[in-house]
Write a protein that holds these residues in place. Structure first.
Motif, PDB file in Angstrom:
ATOM      1  N   LEU A   1     -35.857 -33.806  18.907  1.00 47.10           N
ATOM      2  CA  LEU A   1     -35.261 -33.655  17.637  1.00 47.10           C
ATOM      3  C   LEU A   1     -36.224 -32.843  16.534  1.00 47.10           C
ATOM      4  O   LEU A   1     -35.724 -31.905  15.939  1.00 47.10           O
ATOM      5  CB  LEU A   1     -34.751 -34.836  16.957  1.00 47.10           C
ATOM      6  CG  LEU A   1     -33.616 -34.841  15.761  1.00 47.10           C
ATOM      7  CD1 LEU A   1     -32.368 -34.203  16.356  1.00 47.10           C
ATOM      8  CD2 LEU A   1     -33.416 -36.121  15.413  1.00 47.10           C
ATOM      9  N   ARG A   2     -37.401 -33.105  16.677  1.00 45.98           N
ATOM     10  CA  ARG A   2     -38.431 -32.426  15.943  1.00 45.98           C
ATOM     11  C   ARG A   2     -38.282 -31.052  16.276  1.00 45.98           C
ATOM     12  O   ARG A   2     -38.571 -30.099  15.330  1.00 45.98           O
ATOM     13  CB  ARG A   2     -39.712 -33.067  16.006  1.00 45.98           C
ATOM     14  CG  ARG A   2     -40.643 -32.466  15.078  1.00 45.98           C
ATOM     15  CD  ARG A   2     -42.052 -33.100  15.112  1.00 45.98           C
ATOM     16  NE  ARG A   2     -42.764 -33.015  16.524  1.00 45.98           N
ATOM     17  CZ  ARG A   2     -43.991 -33.071  16.693  1.00 45.98           C
ATOM     18  NH1 ARG A   2     -44.836 -33.600  16.194  1.00 45.98           N
ATOM     19  NH2 ARG A   2     -44.468 -32.858  18.123  1.00 45.98           N
TER      20      ARG A   2
ATOM     21  N   LEU B   1     -30.098 -37.107  17.858  1.00 50.96           N
ATOM     22  CA  LEU B   1     -30.301 -35.896  18.810  1.00 50.96           C
ATOM     23  C   LEU B   1     -29.044 -35.583  19.377  1.00 50.96           C
ATOM     24  O   LEU B   1     -28.645 -34.338  19.556  1.00 50.96           O
ATOM     25  CB  LEU B   1     -31.303 -36.306  19.807  1.00 50.96           C
ATOM     26  CG  LEU B   1     -31.661 -35.248  20.814  1.00 50.96           C
ATOM     27  CD1 LEU B   1     -31.917 -34.116  20.477  1.00 50.96           C
ATOM     28  CD2 LEU B   1     -32.511 -35.699  22.188  1.00 50.96           C
ATOM     29  N   GLU B   2     -28.392 -36.542  20.003  1.00 54.67           N
ATOM     30  CA  GLU B   2     -27.200 -36.018  20.635  1.00 54.67           C
ATOM     31  C   GLU B   2     -26.050 -35.456  19.738  1.00 54.67           C
ATOM     32  O   GLU B   2     -25.452 -34.335  19.890  1.00 54.67           O
ATOM     33  CB  GLU B   2     -26.454 -37.257  21.395  1.00 54.67           C
ATOM     34  CG  GLU B   2     -27.244 -37.880  22.573  1.00 54.67           C
ATOM     35  CD  GLU B   2     -26.686 -39.236  23.067  1.00 54.67           C
ATOM     36  OE1 GLU B   2     -26.923 -39.250  24.258  1.00 54.67           O
ATOM     37  OE2 GLU B   2     -25.946 -39.947  22.298  1.00 54.67           O
ATOM     38  N   GLU B   3     -25.927 -35.924  18.525  1.00 56.70           N
ATOM     39  CA  GLU B   3     -25.157 -35.383  17.458  1.00 56.70           C
ATOM     40  C   GLU B   3     -25.580 -33.839  17.020  1.00 56.70           C
ATOM     41  O   GLU B   3     -24.605 -32.912  16.912  1.00 56.70           O
ATOM     42  CB  GLU B   3     -24.944 -36.380  16.046  1.00 56.70           C
ATOM     43  CG  GLU B   3     -24.149 -37.534  16.403  1.00 56.70           C
ATOM     44  CD  GLU B   3     -24.112 -38.269  15.250  1.00 56.70           C
ATOM     45  OE1 GLU B   3     -24.479 -38.057  14.149  1.00 56.70           O
ATOM     46  OE2 GLU B   3     -23.485 -39.468  15.349  1.00 56.70           O
ATOM     47  N   CYS B   4     -27.053 -33.814  17.095  1.00 61.29           N
ATOM     48  CA  CYS B   4     -27.302 -32.590  16.423  1.00 61.29           C
ATOM     49  C   CYS B   4     -27.098 -31.469  17.784  1.00 61.29           C
ATOM     50  O   CYS B   4     -26.537 -30.142  17.371  1.00 61.29           O
ATOM     51  CB  CYS B   4     -28.883 -32.487  16.452  1.00 61.29           C
ATOM     52  SG  CYS B   4     -29.597 -31.021  15.740  1.00 61.29           S
TER      53      CYS B   4
ATOM     54  N   GLY C   1     -26.640 -34.569  12.315  1.00 61.59           N
ATOM     55  CA  GLY C   1     -27.036 -35.942  12.692  1.00 61.59           C
ATOM     56  C   GLY C   1     -28.121 -36.460  12.163  1.00 61.59           C
ATOM     57  O   GLY C   1     -28.727 -37.532  12.741  1.00 61.59           O
ATOM     58  N   GLN C   2     -28.573 -35.905  11.136  1.00 58.45           N
ATOM     59  CA  GLN C   2     -30.028 -36.404  10.638  1.00 58.45           C
ATOM     60  C   GLN C   2     -29.955 -36.577   9.105  1.00 58.45           C
ATOM     61  O   GLN C   2     -30.818 -36.110   8.197  1.00 58.45           O
ATOM     62  CB  GLN C   2     -31.003 -35.184  10.887  1.00 58.45           C
ATOM     63  CG  GLN C   2     -31.267 -34.856  12.362  1.00 58.45           C
ATOM     64  CD  GLN C   2     -31.807 -33.852  12.675  1.00 58.45           C
ATOM     65  OE1 GLN C   2     -33.276 -33.752  12.519  1.00 58.45           O
ATOM     66  NE2 GLN C   2     -31.200 -32.523  13.164  1.00 58.45           N
TER      67      GLN C   2
ATOM     68  N   THR D   1     -17.682 -31.044  21.585  1.00 48.45           N
ATOM     69  CA  THR D   1     -17.101 -32.180  21.085  1.00 48.45           C
ATOM     70  C   THR D   1     -18.150 -33.412  21.284  1.00 48.45           C
ATOM     71  O   THR D   1     -18.305 -34.264  20.039  1.00 48.45           O
ATOM     72  CB  THR D   1     -16.051 -32.736  22.060  1.00 48.45           C
ATOM     73  OG1 THR D   1     -14.898 -31.632  22.030  1.00 48.45           O
ATOM     74  CG2 THR D   1     -15.381 -34.099  21.665  1.00 48.45           C
ATOM     75  N   ARG D   2     -18.878 -33.414  22.228  1.00 43.25           N
ATOM     76  CA  ARG D   2     -20.041 -34.405  22.254  1.00 43.25           C
ATOM     77  C   ARG D   2     -21.348 -33.998  22.956  1.00 43.25           C
ATOM     78  O   ARG D   2     -21.080 -33.286  24.069  1.00 43.25           O
ATOM     79  CB  ARG D   2     -19.403 -35.700  22.897  1.00 43.25           C
ATOM     80  CG  ARG D   2     -20.312 -36.913  22.897  1.00 43.25           C
ATOM     81  CD  ARG D   2     -19.589 -38.225  23.498  1.00 43.25           C
ATOM     82  NE  ARG D   2     -20.309 -39.371  23.481  1.00 43.25           N
ATOM     83  CZ  ARG D   2     -20.019 -40.553  23.776  1.00 43.25           C
ATOM     84  NH1 ARG D   2     -18.481 -40.845  23.971  1.00 43.25           N
ATOM     85  NH2 ARG D   2     -20.718 -41.735  23.871  1.00 43.25           N
TER      86      ARG D   2
END
Length: 381
Positions: A244-245, A59-62, A14-15, A70-71
């Protein structure tokens, strides 16, 4: 090429580098709204930041990648994630089975909020899947578990509990906060939903409050996303960026947390001023074998009961110097607390009341020698 190593996913999922500038760190999209090319035609797929924000989406994808879901959906706090999930899957008249030693905030949500909304619950020792099976009712819609539990560090057999829940047509929800996805991935063991207080190990630096839910089923994920948007308990972009960091270094931090906690637990178990130590990594822990099977390592949380009862526990909490007296957990700094009077005070007088002489440690990443010495002087030996 597809990468699936945990540490690689934590840094890259996601990044991707920013398409416009090439920035390797996801930008903080500090905006509430977005320009549209024409009526109802958002320029980049975003229209309003309660619904979606690029920093939060990263963040959500990570998180979805780390939990093999899935999500992933991010929330303003762990309790916001729990409340939104329950409003999504439960209705008045439904029933949920919770741990016999659930986190105090979770117990408060069920006993003082969901119960008033018409959702009933039973607290059951979930280290015994048969006890959970006996507690199932026709109206049971979910089995809610923590593993390890907060604060007694009991470990549930997630795969076995998933079998019990699914036999009943119910969901298995696992609070994975203590383990983090680095140590344990409940969806791979059969769970339907994982919830987190991302404030803890995922953020890792005691500087942000947040929560998350990661879902296996796409249809349930859509329903939860609808409630996330409708109820609006979402993190701001800076909170999402801080989390996320923190996620980027989760693997290396957890390795150190686990090594330090094992050292602390071992030393406490040998100390003459300690009556009992709770840590899944100790061979004498009643669920050590289960923990060894389903976890990469045994976590950074330790609890113990000093000789001398509650007064001795309070004295230890007051005397530490490296361990900071404070609530929460999972940061790089070590924390000590008295659950009965602090994080689990809401369970006082209930069947979930914790022992009055219990001390809980969140073991940080400082020098293990310093942590052991600090506890030794606090215990007075």
């Amino acid at each position: 090429m597809t990468f699936d190593g945990f540490e690689t996913l934590a840094i890259h999922a996601g990044q991707e580098a920013d398409a416009q500038t090439g920035a390797v760190v996801v930008p903080i999209h500090q905006t509430s709204t977005y320009a549209q090319d024409s009526v109802a035609r958002p320029r980049g797929g975003y229209e309003y930041s309660r619904t979606a924000n690029p920093t939060r989406v990263a963040l959500e994808e990570c998180l979805a990648a780390l939990e093999s879901g899935t999500r992933g959906l991010a929330f303003a706090s762990g309790m916001a994630a729990e409340d939104t999930l329950l409003r999504t899957v439960a209705k008045p008249g439904d029933h949920v089975i919770i741990p016999g030693d659930a986190y105090g905030g979770t117990f408060r949500l069920f006993s003082q909020v969901m119960q008033r909304w018409g959702v009933s619950w039973d607290a059951v020792p979930q280290t015994d899947p048969d006890a959970v099976r006996r507690a199932v009712r026709p109206e049971t819609i979910a089995v809610w578990t923590e593993s390890p539990t907060n604060p007694l560090l009991n470990v549930t057999d997630i795969e076995a509990l998933a079998g019990v829940a699914h036999e009943a047509g119910a969901l298995l929800v696992v609070d994975n906060t203590f383990a983090s996805p680095y140590l344990q991935q409940p969806l791979r063991l059969g769970a339907d939903v994982v919830v987190h207080s991302t404030t803890k190990y995922l953020g890792g630096h005691s500087d942000v409050v947040g929560g998350a839910a990661v879902v296996a089923d796409a249809e349930l994920a859509e329903r939860l996303a609808f409630h996330q948007n409708t109820m609006g308990a979402i993190p701001g972009p800076f909170d999402a960026w801080l989390t996320l960091r923190g996620v980027k270094t989760l693997g290396v931090r957890m390795d150190r947390h686990c090594r330090n906690a094992e050292r602390v637990a071992t030393e406490l178990s040998r100390h003459p001023g300690v009556e009992r130590v709770y840590y899944p990594g100790l061979a004498e822990h009643p669920q050590h074998t289960v923990a060894k099977r389903q976890m990469r390592a045994f976590g950074g949380m330790v609890a113990f009961r000093p000789s001398g009862g509650e007064e001795a526990a309070l004295r230890v909490c007051d005397r530490t110097r490296v361990f900071t007296l404070g609530e929460s957990l999972g940061g790089v700094e070590s924390l000590i607390e008295h659950p009965g009077r602090m994080t689990h005070a809401s369970a006082a007088g209930s069947p979930l009341e914790v022992p009055a002489d219990l001390v809980r440690l969140s073991v940080g990443i400082e020098s293990a020698d310093d942590l052991v010495a600090d506890l030794a002087q606090a215990l007075g030996k």
